[in-house]
Design a protein around this motif. Sequence first.
Motif, PDB file in Angstrom:
ATOM      1  N   PHE A   1      -1.014  12.282  -3.519  1.00  0.00           N
ATOM      2  CA  PHE A   1       0.071  11.337  -3.284  1.00  0.00           C
ATOM      3  C   PHE A   1      -0.396   9.907  -3.575  1.00  0.00           C
TER       4      PHE A   1
ATOM      5  N   TYR B   1       0.954   7.372  -6.381  1.00  0.00           N
ATOM      6  CA  TYR B   1       1.492   6.055  -6.024  1.00  0.00           C
ATOM      7  C   TYR B   1       0.813   4.962  -6.847  1.00  0.00           C
TER       8      TYR B   1
ATOM      9  N   GLN C   1       8.831   2.245  -1.890  1.00  0.00           N
ATOM     10  CA  GLN C   1       8.204   2.994  -0.801  1.00  0.00           C
ATOM     11  C   GLN C   1       9.106   4.131  -0.329  1.00  0.00           C
TER      12      GLN C   1
ATOM     13  N   VAL D   1       1.787   8.720   4.615  1.00  0.00           N
ATOM     14  CA  VAL D   1       2.469   9.992   4.853  1.00  0.00           C
ATOM     15  C   VAL D   1       1.603  10.979   5.617  1.00  0.00           C
ATOM     16  N   GLU D   2       0.268  10.922   5.421  1.00  0.00           N
ATOM     17  CA  GLU D   2      -0.611  11.903   6.082  1.00  0.00           C
ATOM     18  C   GLU D   2      -0.621  11.691   7.592  1.00  0.00           C
TER      19      GLU D   2
ATOM     20  N   ALA E   1       0.848  -1.207   0.000  1.00  0.00           N
ATOM     21  CA  ALA E   1       0.000   0.000   0.000  1.00  0.00           C
ATOM     22  C   ALA E   1       0.878   1.249   0.000  1.00  0.00           C
ATOM     23  N   ALA E   2       0.248   2.354  -0.330  1.00  0.00           N
ATOM     24  CA  ALA E   2       0.985   3.625  -0.352  1.00  0.00           C
ATOM     25  C   ALA E   2       1.470   3.956   1.059  1.00  0.00           C
ATOM     26  N   PRO E   3       2.659   4.539   1.178  1.00  0.00           N
ATOM     27  CA  PRO E   3       3.138   4.921   2.513  1.00  0.00           C
ATOM     28  C   PRO E   3       2.169   5.890   3.192  1.00  0.00           C
TER      29      PRO E   3
ATOM     30  N   TRP F   1       7.547  12.742  -1.012  1.00  0.00           N
ATOM     31  CA  TRP F   1       6.632  13.437  -0.096  1.00  0.00           C
ATOM     32  C   TRP F   1       7.386  14.465   0.751  1.00  0.00           C
TER      33      TRP F   1
ATOM     34  N   GLN G   1      -2.686  14.289   0.475  1.00  0.00           N
ATOM     35  CA  GLN G   1      -2.636  12.828   0.608  1.00  0.00           C
ATOM     36  C   GLN G   1      -3.298  12.161  -0.607  1.00  0.00           C
TER      37      GLN G   1
END
Lengths: 114, 171
Positions: B6, B10, B36, A38-39, A34-36, B43, B3
């Motif tokens: 992003f 991704y 990742q 970050v939020e 899955a996407a990191p 980011w 987000q």
Amino acid sequence: MNEQMAPLTEADLARADAALADFFRSDLPSSWPAAPQVELAATRLPRRTRASHWALAASVALWAMGLGLFAALAVRDEAKPLPDDAGPPTAHRPIGSQRPGPSSKPLRRPLPPG
Amino acid sequence: MTQADFSSLYAELGPSVWAAAYARHLDAAAAADVAQESFCRLWRETREGKAIHHPKAWLLRVARNLAEDQRKSAFHRNGTQAPGGLAPLLARGASPLEQLEVDEERRRVRRWLGELADADREILTLRYALDYETEQIAETLGISAAAVHMRLSRARQRLAELLKPKDEAQP
């Protein structure tokens, strides 16, 4: 050697295709990562900042209290008369003199003979 | 960058970035880590206010560099054991003999892939692991479709030649 020189057939190329596809598919991850998140990291950051603001405010308050205490003690010490101000200036031995300096005690006179 | 931006980036570029890393040392799990890390760096850079005008090119470059660093240190982690060395222990479904043949062929393919140039491995990864069409590969790597086609054909022919003698040696 002769076998390698033989022209390639469509079946040979198809076999190469199949081998490549099999290799890469066997090596692919079973689930795509899955996407990191970050939020989450970004929302945690203000919380940490707020806490650090409190810590900073507390440390500044402590520092100010310490400074105030130090200033108050200094003012009190300034108000006290120094011991040197009360009495006469002390006589000092001159620099480089080999003789003992004057003493505040009275010199003992030698006793008269007999 | 939000987000949502992003996440969509991704979803769009993740596989290509993974493929760029995977092509360096043919280790799927390590490539996922590299992908990742590349996105996390993107980011951070955008959060710090740095302008990245071409995220795809930036991500691919970062992923290749990270994978290259990882490849240099891979020997210290794996020694002489290939990353998939223990994979046969997890195999199910085929008879031991069939599995042995499949594994032997995969090992040959891995060895052969290891001798290719990084660029060729990257094209093959995009084609066979991600099922990209020639035009998609060309667009991802910034090269012409003709160059992709030529490299793919050449690679297939070389592998076909490598695999052929084994077939003809059998009665």
